[in-house]
Design an enzyme around this catalytic site. Structure first.
Site, PDB file in Angstrom:
ATOM      1  N   ARG A  85      23.896   1.792   9.535  1.00 34.11           N
ATOM      2  CA  ARG A  85      24.036   1.847   8.074  1.00 34.11           C
ATOM      3  C   ARG A  85      25.426   2.321   7.650  1.00 34.11           C
ATOM      4  NH1 ARG A  85      18.704   1.208   6.131  1.00 34.11           N
ATOM      5  NH2 ARG A  85      17.175   2.025   7.599  1.00 34.11           N
TER       6      ARG A  85
ATOM      7  N   HIS B 287      24.776  -4.168   4.963  1.00 36.36           N
ATOM      8  CA  HIS B 287      25.147  -4.071   6.371  1.00 36.36           C
ATOM      9  C   HIS B 287      25.175  -5.421   7.083  1.00 36.36           C
ATOM     10  CE1 HIS B 287      24.149  -0.082   5.109  1.00 36.36           C
ATOM     11  NE2 HIS B 287      22.865  -0.355   5.038  1.00 36.36           N
TER      12      HIS B 287
ATOM     13  N   ASP C  57      31.567 -12.265  -0.019  1.00 33.53           N
ATOM     14  CA  ASP C  57      32.437 -13.357  -0.490  1.00 33.53           C
ATOM     15  C   ASP C  57      32.216 -13.636  -1.982  1.00 33.53           C
ATOM     16  OD1 ASP C  57      33.669 -13.741   1.958  1.00 33.53           O
ATOM     17  OD2 ASP C  57      32.308 -15.325   2.588  1.00 33.53           O
TER      18      ASP C  57
ATOM     19  N   ASN D  40      23.512  -2.103  -5.722  1.00 32.09           N
ATOM     20  CA  ASN D  40      22.935  -1.493  -4.524  1.00 32.09           C
ATOM     21  C   ASN D  40      22.451  -2.665  -3.673  1.00 32.09           C
ATOM     22  OD1 ASN D  40      21.516  -0.314  -2.495  1.00 32.09           O
ATOM     23  ND2 ASN D  40      20.432   1.153  -3.794  1.00 32.09           N
TER      24      ASN D  40
ATOM     25  N   HIS E 285      24.476   3.584  -3.342  1.00 33.06           N
ATOM     26  CA  HIS E 285      23.332   3.771  -2.446  1.00 33.06           C
ATOM     27  C   HIS E 285      22.597   5.035  -2.854  1.00 33.06           C
ATOM     28  CE1 HIS E 285      24.512   0.593   0.257  1.00 33.06           C
ATOM     29  NE2 HIS E 285      25.754   1.036   0.138  1.00 33.06           N
ATOM     30  N   LEU E 286      21.286   4.965  -2.880  1.00 30.38           N
ATOM     31  CA  LEU E 286      20.482   6.137  -3.233  1.00 30.38           C
ATOM     32  C   LEU E 286      20.644   7.230  -2.182  1.00 30.38           C
ATOM     33  CD1 LEU E 286      17.377   4.046  -4.193  1.00 30.38           C
ATOM     34  CD2 LEU E 286      18.585   5.541  -5.781  1.00 30.38           C
ATOM     35  N   SER E 287      20.560   6.830  -0.920  1.00 29.99           N
ATOM     36  CA  SER E 287      20.687   7.790   0.182  1.00 29.99           C
ATOM     37  C   SER E 287      22.153   7.861   0.635  1.00 29.99           C
ATOM     38  CB  SER E 287      19.800   7.354   1.361  1.00 29.99           C
ATOM     39  OG  SER E 287      20.224   6.088   1.851  1.00 29.99           O
TER      40      SER E 287
ATOM     41  N   TYR F 214      14.317   8.216  -0.309  1.00 30.25           N
ATOM     42  CA  TYR F 214      14.809   7.541  -1.527  1.00 30.25           C
ATOM     43  C   TYR F 214      14.409   8.225  -2.830  1.00 30.25           C
ATOM     44  CZ  TYR F 214      15.820   3.885   1.831  1.00 30.25           C
ATOM     45  OH  TYR F 214      16.308   3.191   2.907  1.00 30.25           O
TER      46      TYR F 214
HETATM   47  O1  CA2 Z   1      20.259   4.215   0.172  1.00 32.24           O
HETATM   48  C1  CA2 Z   1      20.214   3.088  -0.324  1.00 32.24           C
HETATM   49  O2  CA2 Z   1      20.216   2.892  -1.523  1.00 32.24           O
HETATM   50  C2  CA2 Z   1      20.107   1.864   0.599  1.00 32.24           C
HETATM   51  O3  CA2 Z   1      20.885   0.822   0.023  1.00 32.24           O
HETATM   52  C3  CA2 Z   1      18.634   1.493   0.626  1.00 32.24           C
HETATM   53  C4  CA2 Z   1      18.328   0.339   1.597  1.00 32.24           C
HETATM   54  C5  CA2 Z   1      18.928   0.597   2.966  1.00 32.24           C
HETATM   55  O4  CA2 Z   1      18.748  -0.547   3.791  1.00 32.24           O
HETATM   56  C6  CA2 Z   1      20.405   0.935   2.894  1.00 32.24           C
HETATM   57  O5  CA2 Z   1      20.865   1.227   4.194  1.00 32.24           O
HETATM   58  C7  CA2 Z   1      20.640   2.134   1.990  1.00 32.24           C
HETATM   59  C8  CA2 Z   1      16.830   0.136   1.760  1.00 32.24           C
HETATM   60  C9  CA2 Z   1      16.088  -0.110   0.485  1.00 32.24           C
HETATM   61  C10 CA2 Z   1      14.630  -0.100   0.793  1.00 32.24           C
HETATM   62  O6  CA2 Z   1      13.974   0.670  -0.176  1.00 32.24           O
HETATM   63  C11 CA2 Z   1      12.732   1.107   0.078  1.00 32.24           C
HETATM   64  C12 CA2 Z   1      12.169   1.925  -0.876  1.00 32.24           C
HETATM   65  C13 CA2 Z   1      10.924   2.416  -0.681  1.00 32.24           C
HETATM   66  C14 CA2 Z   1      10.197   2.106   0.462  1.00 32.24           C
HETATM   67  C15 CA2 Z   1      10.759   1.269   1.410  1.00 32.24           C
HETATM   68  C16 CA2 Z   1      12.029   0.770   1.210  1.00 32.24           C
END
Ligand code: CA2
Length: 152
Positions: free
Chosen positions: A114, A83, A90, A77, A103-105, A26
């Site tokens: 995902r 998911h 809705d 986000n 999404h960051l990733s 991230y």
């Molecule tokens: O890539 C993204 O922005 C996501 O929305 C991030 C979610 C993930 O469940 C999605 O599939 C993709 C997770 C956010 C959790 O963020 C953390 C950051 C630091 C440490 C742990 C979790």
């Protein structure tokens, strides 16, 4: 003078941990860094933002519902709720204004679970994998989209 359009930027569960863990996935930016960058970009685009994070599905849904009266568009986000949450989807349908999912990733380079997002079904556009820049790109796009709406 035209009113400054307000954009609601929503962040789902665990995004409050950004910068503290999983930097390889991230990045090193904290959510507060992303908020500052969004505020700066919004100002330069003639937009106003409200930037929020919640670990609670119902709170996110309440904010989306309330935004119908106050905001011109949503950048979201949804994190893990992307998911899983039909209810958030809705609420976004009922918003009836532009929604951009960020999404960051790059979720398509990650685990198969995902790859599907309920929010993508209702989003005008989806940006995935560009980190903080994705939020800024969403604001850039909305500035153009909302301007076009005013001109139309
Ligand atoms: O890539 C993204 O922005 C996501 O929305 C991030 C979610 C993930 O469940 C999605 O599939 C993709 C997770 C956010 C959790 O963020 C953390 C950051 C630091 C440490 C742990 C979790």
């Amino acid at each position: 003078m035209a009113k400054t359009p307000r954009i609601l930027i929503l962040n789902g569960p665990n995004l409050n941990l950004l910068g503290e863990r999983e930097p390889a996935v991230y990045g090193r930016d904290r959510l507060s860094d992303i908020e500052k960058a969004c505020a700066r970009r919004a100002k330069s685009l003639g937009l106003a933002i409200d930037f929020r994070q919640s670990n609670h599905e119902g709170e996110l849904i309440d904010w989306v519902q309330a935004a119908r009266k106050s905001h011109a568009a949503i950048v979201i986000n949804p994190a893990g709720y992307s998911h899983s949450s039909v209810s958030l989807m809705d609420a976004l349908i009922a918003f009836e204004r532009p929604v951009i999912e960020v999404h960051l990733s790059n979720i398509f380079r990650r685990e198969p679970f995902r790859h599907h997002s309920y929010v993508s079904r209702v989003a005008l556009g989806v940006i995935s994998g560009l980190g903080k820049q994705g939020y800024l790109a969403a604001l850039d796009a909305l500035a153009g989209i909302l301007k076009t709406e005013v001109e139309a």
